[in-house]
Design a protein around this motif. Sequence first.
Motif, PDB file in Angstrom:
ATOM      1  N   GLY B 187      18.036  36.861  36.382  1.00  0.00           N
ATOM      2  CA  GLY B 187      18.620  36.601  37.694  1.00  0.00           C
ATOM      3  C   GLY B 187      19.799  37.516  37.976  1.00  0.00           C
ATOM      4  O   GLY B 187      20.279  38.203  37.084  1.00  0.00           O
ATOM      5  N   PRO B 188      20.229  37.529  39.212  1.00  0.00           N
ATOM      6  CA  PRO B 188      21.298  38.446  39.604  1.00  0.00           C
ATOM      7  C   PRO B 188      22.652  38.046  39.016  1.00  0.00           C
ATOM      8  O   PRO B 188      23.540  38.873  38.927  1.00  0.00           O
ATOM      9  N   ASP B 189      22.775  36.790  38.578  1.00  0.00           N
ATOM     10  CA  ASP B 189      24.088  36.348  38.113  1.00  0.00           C
ATOM     11  C   ASP B 189      24.466  36.950  36.773  1.00  0.00           C
ATOM     12  O   ASP B 189      25.529  36.686  36.257  1.00  0.00           O
ATOM     13  N   THR B 190      23.582  37.768  36.212  1.00  0.00           N
ATOM     14  CA  THR B 190      23.885  38.301  34.892  1.00  0.00           C
ATOM     15  C   THR B 190      24.809  39.516  34.934  1.00  0.00           C
ATOM     16  O   THR B 190      25.228  39.995  33.900  1.00  0.00           O
ATOM     17  N   SER B 191      25.118  40.044  36.115  1.00  0.00           N
ATOM     18  CA  SER B 191      26.116  41.114  36.176  1.00  0.00           C
ATOM     19  C   SER B 191      27.450  40.467  36.495  1.00  0.00           C
ATOM     20  O   SER B 191      27.667  40.027  37.609  1.00  0.00           O
ATOM     21  N   PRO B 192      28.332  40.427  35.537  1.00  0.00           N
ATOM     22  CA  PRO B 192      29.597  39.761  35.805  1.00  0.00           C
ATOM     23  C   PRO B 192      30.341  40.487  36.908  1.00  0.00           C
ATOM     24  O   PRO B 192      30.391  41.702  36.941  1.00  0.00           O
ATOM     25  N   GLY B 193      30.928  39.738  37.804  1.00  0.00           N
ATOM     26  CA  GLY B 193      31.623  40.349  38.934  1.00  0.00           C
ATOM     27  C   GLY B 193      33.013  40.779  38.556  1.00  0.00           C
ATOM     28  O   GLY B 193      33.416  40.690  37.405  1.00  0.00           O
ATOM     29  N   LYS B 194      33.726  41.211  39.581  1.00  0.00           N
ATOM     30  CA  LYS B 194      35.089  41.694  39.374  1.00  0.00           C
ATOM     31  C   LYS B 194      35.977  40.631  38.724  1.00  0.00           C
ATOM     32  O   LYS B 194      36.750  40.899  37.823  1.00  0.00           O
ATOM     33  N   ASP B 195      35.801  39.374  39.208  1.00  0.00           N
ATOM     34  CA  ASP B 195      36.655  38.308  38.692  1.00  0.00           C
ATOM     35  C   ASP B 195      36.460  38.096  37.202  1.00  0.00           C
ATOM     36  O   ASP B 195      37.422  37.961  36.454  1.00  0.00           O
ATOM     37  N   GLN B 196      35.187  38.082  36.799  1.00  0.00           N
ATOM     38  CA  GLN B 196      34.923  37.882  35.379  1.00  0.00           C
ATOM     39  C   GLN B 196      35.516  39.020  34.564  1.00  0.00           C
ATOM     40  O   GLN B 196      36.116  38.797  33.526  1.00  0.00           O
ATOM     41  N   ALA B 197      35.323  40.236  35.067  1.00  0.00           N
ATOM     42  CA  ALA B 197      35.804  41.394  34.314  1.00  0.00           C
ATOM     43  C   ALA B 197      37.308  41.326  34.128  1.00  0.00           C
ATOM     44  O   ALA B 197      37.816  41.499  33.024  1.00  0.00           O
ATOM     45  N   ILE B 198      38.022  41.007  35.195  1.00  0.00           N
ATOM     46  CA  ILE B 198      39.481  40.993  35.065  1.00  0.00           C
ATOM     47  C   ILE B 198      39.933  39.770  34.271  1.00  0.00           C
ATOM     48  O   ILE B 198      40.866  39.849  33.477  1.00  0.00           O
ATOM     49  N   ASP B 199      39.219  38.643  34.430  1.00  0.00           N
ATOM     50  CA  ASP B 199      39.571  37.464  33.640  1.00  0.00           C
ATOM     51  C   ASP B 199      39.440  37.749  32.154  1.00  0.00           C
ATOM     52  O   ASP B 199      40.269  37.329  31.353  1.00  0.00           O
ATOM     53  N   PHE B 200      38.391  38.472  31.818  1.00  0.00           N
ATOM     54  CA  PHE B 200      38.191  38.742  30.402  1.00  0.00           C
ATOM     55  C   PHE B 200      39.266  39.683  29.881  1.00  0.00           C
ATOM     56  O   PHE B 200      39.764  39.522  28.770  1.00  0.00           O
ATOM     57  N   ILE B 201      39.662  40.630  30.704  1.00  0.00           N
ATOM     58  CA  ILE B 201      40.746  41.534  30.299  1.00  0.00           C
ATOM     59  C   ILE B 201      42.035  40.735  30.083  1.00  0.00           C
ATOM     60  O   ILE B 201      42.738  40.917  29.099  1.00  0.00           O
ATOM     61  N   ILE B 202      42.289  39.796  30.988  1.00  0.00           N
ATOM     62  CA  ILE B 202      43.504  38.977  30.863  1.00  0.00           C
ATOM     63  C   ILE B 202      43.490  38.208  29.549  1.00  0.00           C
ATOM     64  O   ILE B 202      44.488  38.144  28.835  1.00  0.00           O
ATOM     65  N   ASP B 203      42.313  37.653  29.210  1.00  0.00           N
ATOM     66  CA  ASP B 203      42.215  36.893  27.957  1.00  0.00           C
ATOM     67  C   ASP B 203      42.399  37.777  26.733  1.00  0.00           C
ATOM     68  O   ASP B 203      43.055  37.399  25.773  1.00  0.00           O
ATOM     69  N   THR B 204      41.798  38.958  26.785  1.00  0.00           N
ATOM     70  CA  THR B 204      41.891  39.807  25.598  1.00  0.00           C
ATOM     71  C   THR B 204      43.301  40.388  25.442  1.00  0.00           C
ATOM     72  O   THR B 204      43.759  40.586  24.328  1.00  0.00           O
ATOM     73  N   LEU B 205      44.006  40.614  26.557  1.00  0.00           N
ATOM     74  CA  LEU B 205      45.396  41.082  26.444  1.00  0.00           C
ATOM     75  C   LEU B 205      46.232  40.033  25.733  1.00  0.00           C
ATOM     76  O   LEU B 205      47.097  40.345  24.922  1.00  0.00           O
ATOM     77  N   ARG B 206      45.931  38.776  26.033  1.00  0.00           N
ATOM     78  CA  ARG B 206      46.652  37.679  25.388  1.00  0.00           C
ATOM     79  C   ARG B 206      46.347  37.665  23.884  1.00  0.00           C
ATOM     80  O   ARG B 206      47.244  37.548  23.057  1.00  0.00           O
ATOM     81  N   THR B 207      45.080  37.816  23.557  1.00  0.00           N
ATOM     82  CA  THR B 207      44.681  37.738  22.150  1.00  0.00           C
ATOM     83  C   THR B 207      45.218  38.911  21.352  1.00  0.00           C
ATOM     84  O   THR B 207      45.784  38.733  20.276  1.00  0.00           O
ATOM     85  N   PHE B 208      45.026  40.119  21.883  1.00  0.00           N
ATOM     86  CA  PHE B 208      45.358  41.292  21.077  1.00  0.00           C
ATOM     87  C   PHE B 208      46.839  41.643  21.120  1.00  0.00           C
ATOM     88  O   PHE B 208      47.407  42.093  20.136  1.00  0.00           O
ATOM     89  N   LYS B 209      47.463  41.515  22.284  1.00  0.00           N
ATOM     90  CA  LYS B 209      48.830  42.019  22.421  1.00  0.00           C
ATOM     91  C   LYS B 209      49.838  40.932  22.770  1.00  0.00           C
ATOM     92  O   LYS B 209      50.992  41.236  23.005  1.00  0.00           O
ATOM     93  N   LYS B 210      49.421  39.685  22.853  1.00  0.00           N
ATOM     94  CA  LYS B 210      50.290  38.580  23.282  1.00  0.00           C
ATOM     95  C   LYS B 210      50.934  38.906  24.642  1.00  0.00           C
ATOM     96  O   LYS B 210      52.066  38.537  24.920  1.00  0.00           O
ATOM     97  N   PHE B 211      50.193  39.644  25.444  1.00  0.00           N
ATOM     98  CA  PHE B 211      50.663  39.989  26.789  1.00  0.00           C
ATOM     99  C   PHE B 211      50.120  38.929  27.737  1.00  0.00           C
ATOM    100  O   PHE B 211      48.914  38.736  27.830  1.00  0.00           O
ATOM    101  N   ILE B 212      51.002  38.202  28.391  1.00  0.00           N
ATOM    102  CA  ILE B 212      50.567  37.081  29.215  1.00  0.00           C
ATOM    103  C   ILE B 212      50.651  37.469  30.686  1.00  0.00           C
ATOM    104  O   ILE B 212      51.728  37.773  31.190  1.00  0.00           O
ATOM    105  N   VAL B 213      49.501  37.462  31.351  1.00  0.00           N
ATOM    106  CA  VAL B 213      49.487  37.819  32.760  1.00  0.00           C
ATOM    107  C   VAL B 213      50.011  36.637  33.577  1.00  0.00           C
ATOM    108  O   VAL B 213      49.567  35.508  33.395  1.00  0.00           O
TER     109      VAL B 213
END
Lengths: 154, 441
Positions: B187-213
């Motif tokens: 289905g078309p929902d398998t391409s994560p949109g902009k929101d998912q992409a940025i949300d995931f970046i926000i989460d990984t910044l927290r995990t890797f660098k303790k950088f809190i958006v």
Amino acid sequence: MRVEYINPFVEAAFNVLKEVLNTEVKRGELYLKSTSQPVMGVAALVGLAGNVEGRVLFDMSFDTALAVASDMNGEKLEKLDDLAKATITELANMITAQAVTKLHELGFTFDLTPPAIFTGENMEVTDSEVEALIVPMVLPQGKIEINVAVRERL
Amino acid sequence: MGTEYLNNTVQQTEQEAVETIDFKMVTFSLAGKDYSIDIMKVKEISHANTFTFVPNALPFVKGVYNLRGDIISIIDLRIMFNLPAPENTDKRQENLIILRLDDYQLGVVVDSIDKVIGINSINIQPPHPIFGDINIKFIQGVVENEGRLYLILDVEKIFGQDEDFVIMGAPTKTEQVYSDKRDTYSGPDTSPGKDQAIDFIIDTLRTFKKFIVSPVNREWVNRRFEEWIKIKGSKTADLQLQSESDADEFLSGFYSPGTGRFWDDTLRNSFLSLLPDFGRNTVSVWNPGCGTGYETYSLAVALRQKYKGASIKVWASDNDLLSISNAPNLVFKRESLPESMEQYTVEQPTGLQFTDDLKDLILFEYHDVMHPNSFLEVDIIVARDIISFMNENDQKRLVKEFEEKLRPGGVLVVGRNEKLEGREWKYIGNDYVTAYIREVI
């Protein structure tokens, strides 16, 4: 906690414990604490006044205190009597005095109060507006935590 | 204009990505085997070790956990799938994948979390009925990537509320399961949109660098994300931060000018141009997060030049014992020093150091900014790039603390890419320095 104060306390504690107990001493990781802290059972306290104000607390469990006092006296003490308490007080005095001597050499001057000793269960200590530096020392007799809370006089 | 452009770029990149990668999954391991979960179901990665026990719950329910205000259930996948789960006796942090299912969130404990992999859904093979460990109806498919086989778990099936929890049941008919699933992952929902992409970046910044958006840096993160799309190009998989070095690269432009070295003349003059004449004989400064002291010494020199007659007092603090231990007697190379600072240095047997006169202006403390301090009111606070590295509650508490400790009319300098809100902060920054004056309201 001013950076220059840290090492004298760590070194003094290490040297004195090693010398009077004639045993291996391991230094634990230093850290800062600000909230109320439980006290393990026996706490010797030395106050500081002068360029800084605050106190140093030597905190250990009953068993550790007994074992340390026994070793320092060269005889097995069965309970925490006056002799044992006086021994722990003396230990606190020796460590603090050596640290303060080192600090004098660096140009910081302050005086000590006579040590006091507290014993009991479920005690805790709270310092208002000062964070405490915890220096854990691990001995065969048990753990002694040296808890230094001082601040600059403003 | 900015958001329009962003949307276009995202659409373009996604269209191209469909050709190659249309399914992304978070991979992890359970009892030494590789598994994965559709990234669309994953809200974030987290670590925790104390869960609140729920009496009478099924054995694989570890308890409930407070995730920034949301109470979520925590499931141990290893126990659920009858795999060996080591006793966590020394209370180490468990790896958690937080799932976002239809209408609720759920945390699952796994052995270790690996990375995010982008694949093409054509390559997903149906599960084979002889898979032993995990009931086949919970497996969406199998896929190979770089020589490893990943079982894709169907979390909706596993945790779906209308499904009975059948842990050890016999496999159902594979054909049926497969044909069911086919629709789901093409289905078309398998391409994560902009929101998912940025949300995931926000989460990984927290995990890797303790950088809190947070609102303090959100503007920069959004801007950087736009750039990131331009740099990383077409594939959405490439946008993800998969390691600490990726996170470092993402954050590379965040840090303020002059971080970790002496300030050059441009930076010093930009800073000085923002400072008012306080009209007092003493100027007191608080410099939390001073690290190894390069910033503090630069600051002291700058203030010495500006407030010639006044007595200057700088309290510098950091909670990293190793960094701050060296700060009072910092030794440095002549090349690293701007010429204008040379008059404050002296050659010592150990190397080049600052003069005692300059050092006497500074008091370095081993201190955690979240703990109480005994500073009285100060005129200037320089706290560049430290707010962004604390959790959101601490960020608020720290800004409040700054407000309390700063005199009215005093200046607060934050990171170049940090931003404060509120009527009490009046922006006075320039190209190099972001600063605010504390207003009385």
